[in-house]
Design a protein around this motif. Sequence first.
Motif, PDB file in Angstrom:
ATOM      1  N   GLY A  36       0.704  -0.962  -0.191  1.00  0.00           N
ATOM      2  CA  GLY A  36       0.146  -0.053  -0.176  1.00  0.00           C
ATOM      3  C   GLY A  36       0.696   1.304  -0.106  1.00  0.00           C
ATOM      4  N   PHE A  37       1.976   1.050   0.257  1.00  0.00           N
ATOM      5  CA  PHE A  37       3.209   2.352   0.142  1.00  0.00           C
ATOM      6  C   PHE A  37       3.368   2.809  -1.260  1.00  0.00           C
ATOM      7  N   THR A  38       3.473   4.598  -1.915  1.00  0.00           N
ATOM      8  CA  THR A  38       3.676   4.765  -2.923  1.00  0.00           C
ATOM      9  C   THR A  38       4.862   3.881  -3.082  1.00  0.00           C
ATOM     10  N   ALA A  39       5.413   4.019  -4.481  1.00  0.00           N
ATOM     11  CA  ALA A  39       6.780   2.874  -5.620  1.00  0.00           C
ATOM     12  C   ALA A  39       7.840   4.234  -4.722  1.00  0.00           C
ATOM     13  N   TYR A  40       7.442   5.317  -4.144  1.00  0.00           N
ATOM     14  CA  TYR A  40       8.932   5.794  -3.945  1.00  0.00           C
ATOM     15  C   TYR A  40       9.313   5.392  -2.555  1.00  0.00           C
ATOM     16  N   ASP A  41       7.773   4.957  -2.120  1.00  0.00           N
ATOM     17  CA  ASP A  41       8.555   5.069  -0.721  1.00  0.00           C
ATOM     18  C   ASP A  41       9.031   3.540  -0.562  1.00  0.00           C
ATOM     19  N   ALA A  42       8.147   2.739  -1.457  1.00  0.00           N
ATOM     20  CA  ALA A  42       9.140   1.037  -1.610  1.00  0.00           C
ATOM     21  C   ALA A  42      10.068   0.782  -1.442  1.00  0.00           C
ATOM     22  N   VAL A  43      10.555   1.762  -3.195  1.00  0.00           N
ATOM     23  CA  VAL A  43      12.584   1.934  -3.231  1.00  0.00           C
ATOM     24  C   VAL A  43      12.878   2.280  -1.938  1.00  0.00           C
ATOM     25  N   TYR A  44      12.366   3.793  -1.063  1.00  0.00           N
ATOM     26  CA  TYR A  44      13.215   3.947   0.007  1.00  0.00           C
ATOM     27  C   TYR A  44      13.042   2.957   0.730  1.00  0.00           C
TER      28      TYR A  44
END
Length: 74
Positions: A36-44
Amino acid sequence: VEESLDYFQAFLTTIAEIDMNYPAIRETVQVSKETGFTAYDAVYLDLARLENLPLATLDKTLRGGAAKAGVSAF
């Protein structure tokens, strides 16, 4: 989404220099969908995990995800 992913994958493999130790864009999108994270947060989050570094964030949800993934956060 699929068309965009195809574009980015082609870009990364033909133009950009990438570190192959990190997940492909499709894997990032899948993690994003699952958490449920944004792609940015998932990468981070994944970058912190792969580099064995703490995650710096004020986002409570991301901190919770980090804890579940075994990544420390501050």
